[in-house]
Design a protein around this motif. Structure first.
Motif, PDB file in Angstrom:
ATOM      1  N   ASP A  87     -84.920 -65.487 102.361  1.00  0.00           N
ATOM      2  CA  ASP A  87     -84.138 -66.621 102.811  1.00  0.00           C
ATOM      3  C   ASP A  87     -84.871 -67.403 103.881  1.00  0.00           C
ATOM      4  O   ASP A  87     -84.467 -68.490 104.254  1.00  0.00           O
ATOM      5  N   GLN A 137     -79.362 -61.450  89.999  1.00  0.00           N
ATOM      6  CA  GLN A 137     -78.489 -62.049  91.000  1.00  0.00           C
ATOM      7  C   GLN A 137     -77.013 -61.796  90.660  1.00  0.00           C
ATOM      8  O   GLN A 137     -76.203 -61.480  91.537  1.00  0.00           O
ATOM      9  N   ARG A 143     -75.714 -58.393  91.616  1.00  0.00           N
ATOM     10  CA  ARG A 143     -75.420 -58.205  93.037  1.00  0.00           C
ATOM     11  C   ARG A 143     -74.131 -58.912  93.434  1.00  0.00           C
ATOM     12  O   ARG A 143     -73.393 -58.452  94.315  1.00  0.00           O
ATOM     13  N   THR A 144     -73.856 -60.041  92.797  1.00  0.00           N
ATOM     14  CA  THR A 144     -72.688 -60.846  93.154  1.00  0.00           C
ATOM     15  C   THR A 144     -71.422 -60.374  92.449  1.00  0.00           C
ATOM     16  O   THR A 144     -70.331 -60.350  93.025  1.00  0.00           O
ATOM     17  N   GLN A 163     -68.467 -57.979  93.824  1.00  0.00           N
ATOM     18  CA  GLN A 163     -67.615 -58.587  94.841  1.00  0.00           C
ATOM     19  C   GLN A 163     -66.624 -59.567  94.229  1.00  0.00           C
ATOM     20  O   GLN A 163     -65.453 -59.615  94.619  1.00  0.00           O
ATOM     21  N   VAL A 184     -73.266 -68.396  97.345  1.00  0.00           N
ATOM     22  CA  VAL A 184     -73.769 -67.551  98.426  1.00  0.00           C
ATOM     23  C   VAL A 184     -74.359 -68.454  99.489  1.00  0.00           C
ATOM     24  O   VAL A 184     -75.317 -69.191  99.232  1.00  0.00           O
ATOM     25  N   PRO A 233     -76.498 -68.771 102.712  1.00  0.00           N
ATOM     26  CA  PRO A 233     -77.529 -67.883 103.260  1.00  0.00           C
ATOM     27  C   PRO A 233     -77.428 -67.612 104.746  1.00  0.00           C
ATOM     28  O   PRO A 233     -78.087 -66.729 105.254  1.00  0.00           O
ATOM     29  N   THR A 234     -76.622 -68.355 105.474  1.00  0.00           N
ATOM     30  CA  THR A 234     -76.468 -68.120 106.910  1.00  0.00           C
ATOM     31  C   THR A 234     -74.999 -68.227 107.277  1.00  0.00           C
ATOM     32  O   THR A 234     -74.230 -68.902 106.607  1.00  0.00           O
ATOM     33  N   ASP A 235     -74.604 -67.570 108.346  1.00  0.00           N
ATOM     34  CA  ASP A 235     -73.208 -67.593 108.773  1.00  0.00           C
ATOM     35  C   ASP A 235     -73.151 -67.584 110.295  1.00  0.00           C
ATOM     36  O   ASP A 235     -73.546 -66.603 110.933  1.00  0.00           O
ATOM     37  N   ALA A 266     -69.379 -60.147 101.362  1.00  0.00           N
ATOM     38  CA  ALA A 266     -70.520 -59.747 102.166  1.00  0.00           C
ATOM     39  C   ALA A 266     -71.740 -60.596 101.842  1.00  0.00           C
ATOM     40  O   ALA A 266     -71.828 -61.221 100.774  1.00  0.00           O
ATOM     41  N   ASP A 267     -72.685 -60.627 102.786  1.00  0.00           N
ATOM     42  CA  ASP A 267     -73.973 -61.298 102.589  1.00  0.00           C
ATOM     43  C   ASP A 267     -73.822 -62.761 102.206  1.00  0.00           C
ATOM     44  O   ASP A 267     -74.586 -63.286 101.388  1.00  0.00           O
ATOM     45  N   GLY A 268     -72.836 -63.426 102.802  1.00  0.00           N
ATOM     46  CA  GLY A 268     -72.678 -64.862 102.608  1.00  0.00           C
ATOM     47  C   GLY A 268     -71.904 -65.279 101.382  1.00  0.00           C
ATOM     48  O   GLY A 268     -71.732 -66.481 101.132  1.00  0.00           O
TER      49      GLY A 268
END
Length: 357
Positions: A7, A173, A176-177, A180, A295, A297-299, A344-346
């Motif tokens: 990222d 991808q 992983r998604t 959730q 997703v 990438p930052t929070d 989680a993870d954005g």
């Protein structure tokens, strides 16, 4: 589409972090920001498969050069350059080995990065599209076609190897998604779901597997069904999953409860993304729902703090968006965000319903 190997790309200094003031010398800072030798050296080592050979015990330079098909003198210069950057090590006898960073250049394993960094593969071609960034900044359009003569989408349609790589990337991808998405949303109130642009079928397969009462439809271009059909069979949901060839810029199958658009909107500029959502809204009608899966990438999200925003611009003309951007985008398509779910993870899920534009 997501740049999955990092990222924060080479030379990035995260906005607002303590690292922003780490460079005392502006000349050194500029040198780090503009360095091309290191990114290309790493990619060449990945392309040659150096890490695999070292891991297999081929550590003598001459033997290593033969194994990877390189000139020994030039390869030695490359390895020593990367040794000074903690990718490889060299002992007193001149034998090379891997650092923890170097082991990431091995293709196998969850953390393997070789396939993405391989300059002869689609991942490398996508990275090299950055050479067209000047065109993108001047025009606001993708530069991939100016670099290679065809858009990324055209290339995927024309080249089976590129399509296979892209499908595998998207499936990794999705895997992983998808868990959730299957857990966060209230699927008990849903009987039929449509995955728009579902590609390899990983997300829809997981949702159907976790919720046996559901039936699903995957809509994608005609070249997608082969991979999706295999995914559904491997997960044992083929009897509840239908595949329909279609285009999310055109009319979609109507009458389902939920229409999922997962990690696709970032691939498109605002006008095209709005059209995708409008087509979903048309199909869902007043009673259905549209579920945007993305997703961040930052929070809290800072779209310009990572390379993803520029990568989307230069490769496909897309863009990174904030939650507020997605809400505004939905409004342009005549939709209103009714619920926002965070994972989680954005990961973020935005449930939308037809509203006033």
């Amino acid at each position: 589409m997501r740049n999955v190997h990092s990222d924060v790309d080479e030379g990035d200094v995260p906005v607002g972090s303590e690292q922003a003031g780490a460079w005392q010398n502006p000349v050194e800072h500029l040198g780090a920001l503009t360095d091309l030798a290191t990114p290309f050296a790493v990619r060449v080592a990945a392309t040659l498969g150096v890490a695999e050979q070292l891991a297999a015990g081929v550590q003598d330079l001459d033997a290593l050069a033969i194994a990877v098909g390189a000139d020994a003198g030039a390869l030695g210069r490359l390895l020593r350059y990367l040794t000074h950057r903690d990718v490889f090590t060299e002992d007193k006898e001149g034998f090379f080995d891997l650092t923890d960073t170097g082991r990431l250049l091995i293709a196998r394993g969850d953390d393997g990065q070789r396939n993405w960094l391989d300059l002869e593969g689609l991942g490398g071609r996508m990275d090299l599209a950055y050479t067209g960034l000047l065109h993108s900044i001047r025009t606001g359009e993708a530069a991939y076609a100016t670099v290679y003569g065809a858009s990324l989408w055209q290339e995927l349609d024309a080249d089976a190897d590129s399509r296979r790589y892209f499908d595998d990337l998207m499936l990794s991808q999705q895997l992983r998604t998808a868990p959730q998405v299957a857990d966060l949303y209230d699927w008990q109130q849903v009987s039929a779901v449509v995955d728009i642009g579902g590609g390899s079928g990983g997300l829809l397969a997981e949702v159907l597997l976790r919720h046996p009462h559901l039936r699903g439809v995957l809509v994608d271009l005609p070249n997608a069904p082969g991979v999706a059909r295999r995914t559904f069979a491997e997960r044992g949901v083929q009897d509840r999953a239908e595949i329909v060839a279609g285009n999310f810029f055109e009319q979609l199958p109507a009458g389902s409860d939920v229409y999922v658009v997962s990690r696709a909107l970032s691939d498109w500029p605002d006008q095209a993304a709005s059209t995708i959502l409008r087509r979903c809204g048309d199909a869902a009608g007043a009673e259905g729902r549209i579920l945007i899966v993305e997703v961040l990438p930052t929070d809290p999200q800072v779209p310009y703090a990572t390379a993803f925003d520029l990568q989307m611009l230069v490769t496909v003309g897309g863009r990174e968006r904030t939650l507020a951007d997605f809400e505004a985008l939905a409004a342009t398509a005549g939709l209103a965000v009714t619920r926002t779910l965070r994972g989680a993870d954005g990961l973020v899920l935005l449930e939308c319903a037809c509203g006033s534009s």
